[in-house]
Motif scaffolding. Structure first.
Motif, short mmCIF file in Angstrom:
data_model
loop_
_atom_site.label_atom_id
_atom_site.label_comp_id
_atom_site.label_asym_id
_atom_site.label_seq_id
_atom_site.Cartn_x
_atom_site.Cartn_y
_atom_site.Cartn_z
N SER A 1 0.83 -1.21 0.00
CA SER A 1 0.00 0.00 0.00
C SER A 1 0.86 1.26 0.00
N HIS A 2 2.00 1.23 0.72
CA HIS A 2 2.90 2.38 0.74
C HIS A 2 3.55 2.58 -0.64
N TYR A 3 3.86 1.48 -1.28
CA TYR A 3 4.43 1.52 -2.64
C TYR A 3 3.44 2.21 -3.59
N ILE A 4 2.18 1.83 -3.50
CA ILE A 4 1.16 2.41 -4.38
C ILE A 4 0.92 3.87 -4.03
N ASP A 5 0.86 4.17 -2.73
CA ASP A 5 0.67 5.57 -2.31
C ASP A 5 1.76 6.47 -2.88
N ASN A 6 2.98 5.99 -2.87
CA ASN A 6 4.10 6.78 -3.39
C ASN A 6 3.95 7.05 -4.89
N LEU A 7 3.31 6.12 -5.58
CA LEU A 7 3.16 6.27 -7.02
C LEU A 7 1.96 7.11 -7.42
N VAL A 8 0.93 7.10 -6.57
CA VAL A 8 -0.32 7.79 -6.91
C VAL A 8 -0.44 9.14 -6.20
N GLY A 9 -0.42 9.12 -4.87
CA GLY A 9 -0.57 10.36 -4.12
C GLY A 9 -1.74 10.32 -3.17
N ASP A 10 -2.54 11.39 -3.14
CA ASP A 10 -3.63 11.49 -2.18
C ASP A 10 -4.92 10.87 -2.71
N GLU A 11 -5.98 10.96 -1.91
CA GLU A 11 -7.26 10.35 -2.24
C GLU A 11 -7.83 10.91 -3.55
N ARG A 12 -7.66 12.20 -3.74
CA ARG A 12 -8.17 12.82 -4.96
C ARG A 12 -7.49 12.24 -6.20
N ALA A 13 -6.18 12.04 -6.10
CA ALA A 13 -5.44 11.46 -7.22
C ALA A 13 -5.91 10.04 -7.52
N TYR A 14 -6.17 9.27 -6.46
CA TYR A 14 -6.68 7.91 -6.65
C TYR A 14 -7.96 7.93 -7.47
N TYR A 15 -8.84 8.86 -7.15
CA TYR A 15 -10.12 8.93 -7.86
C TYR A 15 -9.93 9.44 -9.28
#
Length: 309
Positions: free
Chosen positions: A199-213
């Motif tokens: 999950s930390h790996y993915i967070d580093n690649l994507v960013g915050d909740e808005r970016a995920y969406y």
């Protein structure tokens, strides 16, 4: 797998002879004239001064030749990972395309391994942006160089590469059709189902909740404008089948040509030879019918394409 005999010069710095003494696939050698050799290319990205890299396989078949005034269609492959790397190896699935008149492009977009830390860190916080932009930039680079047909640009990818494919189709207009093999449509769901360290790996690649969406193609199916074929294993725990089904249903309702192939007993990555073969062949037929504008010589029965057949 092969065992090769190599003879070096007296300084042991250069090979002067090379021969295969044993191969697990001896029949492959007889098809050497059909093998397209990759060309390493460096191309400009959308970021000023930043270059990216890819392997370009021109079409090759000694028994046929394209028309002098016709440029070949192009299939762009987006590797998985997403921080993995594609290499110049003999991949018969690539040669399948080039031997049938297609140019093939294997892109090491920003974030790929093998080009140093700075290059790999280009993807931090920008998965779904840098990878997409680089794939589109490389396709346009080949169009501008006169190597491929701008009206016949297609894209394909598996898993994380399938995500880049879907994002390219949803958020850009470079490609005329695409194929997603168990591609990630919803980044948020992937994050929720990941192991703690992942999950930390993915967070580093994507960013915050808005970016995920905002970077999840499944939330913007109204932005797709071209034909898509989806392949999905029904036992996939990484990318649940409902993601492909949701995209399929939405595109069907919008009137876009779309097809969905679901495999019983397949997980995240197809294992059965008959399914791997079927997936490759159906991509070929789908692209040929909708973008390539030519008939496939192989004896392949096409599946039904919604809003087309």
């Amino acid at each position: 797998m092969s065992i090769a005999k190599v003879t070096l010069d007296k300084n042991k710095t250069k090979a002067i002879s090379f021969s295969i003494v044993w191969s697990s696939s001896p029949d492959v050698v007889q098809y050497r004239p059909f093998f397209s050799t990759p060309e390493f290319i460096e191309f400009p990205t959308s970021s000023p001064g930043q270059m990216a890299y890819a392997y370009f396989y021109p079409p090759l078949n000694p028994m046929f030749q394209g028309l002098p005034d016709e440029k070949p269609p192009l299939l762009v492959k987006t590797h998985g990972g997403p921080t993995a790397e594609t290499c110049e190896i003999l991949d018969l699935s690539v040669q399948y395309w080039t031997s049938r008149g297609w140019a093939f492009l294997d892109v090491n977009y920003g974030g790929s391994t093998g080009y140093g830390r700075e290059y790999r860190e280009r993807l931090l916080g920008k998965w779904g942006i840098v990878d997409v932009d680089d794939c589109c930039s490389c396709a346009r680079f080949l169009v501008e160089s006169g190597s491929v047909d701008e009206q016949r640009l297609c894209i394909t990818g598996r898993s994380a590469g399938g995500y880049t494919t879907l994002a390219s189709l949803a958020f850009r207009d470079t490609f005329k059709a695409g194929a997603s093999l168990y591609g990630i449509g919803d980044l948020s769901l992937m994050r929720a189902d990941s192991q703690k360290y992942d999950s930390h790996y993915i967070d580093n690649l994507v960013g915050d909740e808005r970016a995920y969406y905002e970077r999840s193609p499944i939330n913007f199916v109204n932005k797709f404008t071209c034909p898509v074929i989806l392949f999905q294993g029904l036992d996939d725990k990484v990318v649940p089948p409902n993601q492909a089904r949701k995209i399929y249903q939405a595109l069907k309702e919008r009137g876009l040509p779309v097809a969905l192939v679901e495999y019983e007993g397949e997980q995240h990555g197809f294992r059965k030879a008959e399914n791997i073969k079927f997936t490759l062949e159906q991509q070929m037929v789908f692209f040929a019918r909708l973008v390539g504008k030519f008939e496939v010589v192989d004896d392949i029965t096409p599946i039904k394409i919604e809003n087309f057949d």
